[in-house]
Motif scaffolding. Structure first.
Motif, PDB file in Angstrom:
ATOM      1  N   GLY A 131      25.581  57.196  79.642  1.00 34.27           N
ATOM      2  CA  GLY A 131      26.961  56.869  79.303  1.00 34.27           C
ATOM      3  C   GLY A 131      27.104  56.154  77.975  1.00 34.27           C
ATOM      4  N   GLY A 132      28.279  56.264  77.401  1.00 30.72           N
ATOM      5  CA  GLY A 132      28.581  55.584  76.147  1.00 30.72           C
ATOM      6  C   GLY A 132      30.022  55.111  76.112  1.00 30.72           C
ATOM      7  N   HIS A 133      30.294  54.129  75.253  1.00 28.42           N
ATOM      8  CA  HIS A 133      31.661  53.617  75.109  1.00 28.42           C
ATOM      9  C   HIS A 133      31.857  53.023  73.719  1.00 28.42           C
ATOM     10  CE1 HIS A 133      34.935  50.466  76.326  1.00 28.42           C
ATOM     11  NE2 HIS A 133      35.437  51.481  75.635  1.00 28.42           N
ATOM     12  N   PRO A 134      32.461  53.769  72.809  1.00 27.27           N
ATOM     13  CA  PRO A 134      32.795  53.194  71.504  1.00 27.27           C
ATOM     14  C   PRO A 134      33.927  52.178  71.668  1.00 27.27           C
ATOM     15  CG  PRO A 134      32.877  55.612  71.479  1.00 27.27           C
ATOM     16  CD  PRO A 134      32.846  55.183  72.906  1.00 27.27           C
ATOM     17  N   SER A 141      47.523  58.370  69.973  1.00 21.61           N
ATOM     18  CA  SER A 141      46.676  59.317  70.697  1.00 21.61           C
ATOM     19  C   SER A 141      46.856  60.715  70.123  1.00 21.61           C
ATOM     20  CB  SER A 141      47.033  59.315  72.190  1.00 21.61           C
ATOM     21  OG  SER A 141      48.391  59.657  72.400  1.00 21.61           O
ATOM     22  N   GLY A 142      45.955  61.612  70.517  1.00 19.33           N
ATOM     23  CA  GLY A 142      46.031  62.997  70.084  1.00 19.33           C
ATOM     24  C   GLY A 142      45.184  63.283  68.854  1.00 19.33           C
ATOM     25  N   TRP A 143      44.980  64.570  68.579  1.00 17.21           N
ATOM     26  CA  TRP A 143      44.173  64.997  67.441  1.00 17.21           C
ATOM     27  C   TRP A 143      44.676  64.399  66.134  1.00 17.21           C
ATOM     28  CZ3 TRP A 143      39.721  67.202  66.027  1.00 17.21           C
ATOM     29  CH2 TRP A 143      39.610  67.665  64.715  1.00 17.21           C
ATOM     30  N   ASP A 144      45.966  64.384  65.926  1.00 16.21           N
ATOM     31  CA  ASP A 144      46.517  63.889  64.664  1.00 16.21           C
ATOM     32  C   ASP A 144      46.232  62.412  64.442  1.00 16.21           C
ATOM     33  OD1 ASP A 144      47.543  66.388  64.076  1.00 16.21           O
ATOM     34  OD2 ASP A 144      49.490  65.968  65.008  1.00 16.21           O
ATOM     35  N   ALA A 145      45.956  61.657  65.512  1.00 13.65           N
ATOM     36  CA  ALA A 145      45.678  60.228  65.379  1.00 13.65           C
ATOM     37  C   ALA A 145      44.227  59.962  64.998  1.00 13.65           C
ATOM     38  CB  ALA A 145      45.988  59.510  66.694  1.00 13.65           C
ATOM     39  N   GLY A 146      43.378  60.996  65.047  1.00 13.45           N
ATOM     40  CA  GLY A 146      41.963  60.823  64.779  1.00 13.45           C
ATOM     41  C   GLY A 146      41.684  60.417  63.345  1.00 13.45           C
ATOM     42  N   SER A 147      40.528  59.815  63.143  1.00 14.47           N
ATOM     43  CA  SER A 147      40.150  59.325  61.819  1.00 14.47           C
ATOM     44  C   SER A 147      38.651  59.405  61.651  1.00 14.47           C
ATOM     45  CB  SER A 147      40.604  57.875  61.629  1.00 14.47           C
ATOM     46  OG  SER A 147      40.003  57.298  60.492  1.00 14.47           O
ATOM     47  N   LEU A 148      38.218  59.814  60.491  1.00 17.59           N
ATOM     48  CA  LEU A 148      36.805  59.865  60.150  1.00 17.59           C
ATOM     49  C   LEU A 148      36.185  58.472  60.152  1.00 17.59           C
ATOM     50  CD1 LEU A 148      34.611  61.883  59.203  1.00 17.59           C
ATOM     51  CD2 LEU A 148      35.330  61.410  56.854  1.00 17.59           C
ATOM     52  N   GLN A 149      36.998  57.444  59.928  1.00 15.79           N
ATOM     53  CA  GLN A 149      36.507  56.079  59.806  1.00 15.79           C
ATOM     54  C   GLN A 149      36.600  55.282  61.108  1.00 15.79           C
ATOM     55  OE1 GLN A 149      35.257  55.365  56.751  1.00 15.79           O
ATOM     56  NE2 GLN A 149      35.859  57.446  56.154  1.00 15.79           N
ATOM     57  N   LEU A 150      37.013  55.889  62.193  1.00 12.68           N
ATOM     58  CA  LEU A 150      37.329  55.132  63.408  1.00 12.68           C
ATOM     59  C   LEU A 150      36.150  54.320  63.934  1.00 12.68           C
ATOM     60  CD1 LEU A 150      39.700  54.685  65.416  1.00 12.68           C
ATOM     61  CD2 LEU A 150      38.631  56.419  66.868  1.00 12.68           C
ATOM     62  N   PHE A 151      34.934  54.815  63.743  1.00 10.02           N
ATOM     63  CA  PHE A 151      33.769  54.150  64.328  1.00 10.02           C
ATOM     64  C   PHE A 151      33.025  53.236  63.348  1.00 10.02           C
ATOM     65  CE2 PHE A 151      34.304  58.388  66.240  1.00 10.02           C
ATOM     66  CZ  PHE A 151      34.666  57.999  67.514  1.00 10.02           C
TER      67      PHE A 151
END
Length: 342
Positions: A131-134, A141-151
């Motif tokens: 298991g994992g949890h960032p 939320s949703g694809w449009d909210a995603g970011s390359l820098q999120l992690f």
């Protein structure tokens, strides 16, 4: 078979380049697919939503609306499958994984670990699950909210239980590091107790605070400033997502909730009887100071895969308990993992 060092080097070498299949392309899954591709991984994804799949393809990513096909591809390429759906959808996705790739390498990004592990046992018991949890996200939320820098520079918990498969553990750690995160190894049950206090309870308190503020009427909302906005930010998260997260960790969250209610009750009693709140505010100030100190003094380590599995797993759990973060692999481990030149 090779020496232990050669075997560890082979495991790490494979982990550093392993293909990635992401199932679910919301905020976390969509960001993960972006980051994996950016890190040079062969990565693809799947979403049950054709609209989401179309958006992802339009942005240049290898995405299908056929979850089964994506999982079969993972089985053929020995990819790491990442389940990135809410807990309420976990059973359905794991049923597909159990059917199409029953012995695949598997991880997840869900905010609770023991319920997911139990679900894997029910639906995909033959998979090699870690298991994992960032520990990251936004209220969107949703694809449009995603970011390359999120992690980037965020904590990614990797479950480190007694029965953990060290090869897949290395796969998950390598992926987290490739996405720009640091890794905290933790036992699944210890993780769930910890996040109840620092993630799930804050979501509930934010919801209560937002409702209390809104009940103050238009004047109260017109006067709302930084403290109210900061304290209620996560209340903007879709309620069904927060509910799934909190209800999935019910036992640990109830214990944290009881602690908070006891402190609130004591504060109310003091305010009503003597007008004094200093004890409550001092405890809160000290708690925040402890957080700031931990961030400044955090211990960063590089690790290898040496030692027996039992020794390695216990050593990693101790790292997590001490607040240490894994930031990479030792030079010796990377040297052992490097491909031999012709």
């Amino acid at each position: 078979m090779g020496t232990p060092e050669e075997q560890s080097g082979a495991v790490l070498g494979a982990a550093l380049t392993r293909p990635v299949c992401v199932l679910g392309l919301g905020l976390i899954g969509g960001s993960l697919l972006r980051a994996a591709v950016d890190a040079g991984r062969d990565a693809w994804g799947a979403s049950a939503s054709e609209t989401t799949a179309e958006k992802a393809r339009a942005d240049g990513y290898d995405v299908s609306a056929d979850v089964g096909a994506a999982v079969r591809r993972a089985a053929e390429t020995d990819a790491l499958v990442v389940v990135a759906v809410p807990l309420t959808s976990m059973d359905d996705v794991l049923a597909v994984v159990g059917k199409e790739a029953p012995d695949c390498r598997l991880t997840d990004v869900t905010s609770v670990k023991e319920p997911v592990r139990d679900a894997v046992e029910r639906w995909a018991p033959g998979t090699r699950f870690v298991g994992g949890h960032p520990m990251t996200g936004t209220e969107f939320s949703g694809w449009d909210a995603g970011s390359l820098q999120l992690f980037h520079d965020k904590v990614w918990v990797v479950a480190t239980d007694d029965d953990t498969d060290l090869e897949v553990w290395a796969d998950v750690v390598a992926l987290a590091l490739a996405c720009g995160a640091t890794v905290v190894p933790a036992a699944s049950d210890e993780h769930d107790v910890a996040v109840a206090r620092i993630s799930h309870l804050p979501h509930l308190l934010a919801a209560v605070l937002a409702a209390v503020g809104a009940d103050g009427g238009e004047l109260a909302l017109a006067l709302a400033a930084g403290s109210f906005a900061d304290g209620t930010r996560v209340a903007a998260t879709r309620p069904e997502l927060t509910a799934a997260m909190c209800e999935g960790n019910r036992a640990a969250l109830l214990a944290a909730f009881d602690d908070a209610l006891g402190r609130l009750g004591a504060a109310r009693g003091s305010l009503a009887s003597t007008g004094g709140l200093l004890a409550t505010l001092t405890a809160g100030h000290d708690g925040r100071s402890a957080l700031d100190a931990a961030r400044l003094d955090r211990r960063e380590v590089r690790v290898d895969l040496s030692g027996t599995p039992v020794e390695r797993l216990e050593a990693m759990r101790e790292l997590g308990r001490s607040g240490a973060r894994i930031i990479g692999w030792t030079a010796e481990a990377l040297e052992a993992a490097a491909p031999e030149e012709d």
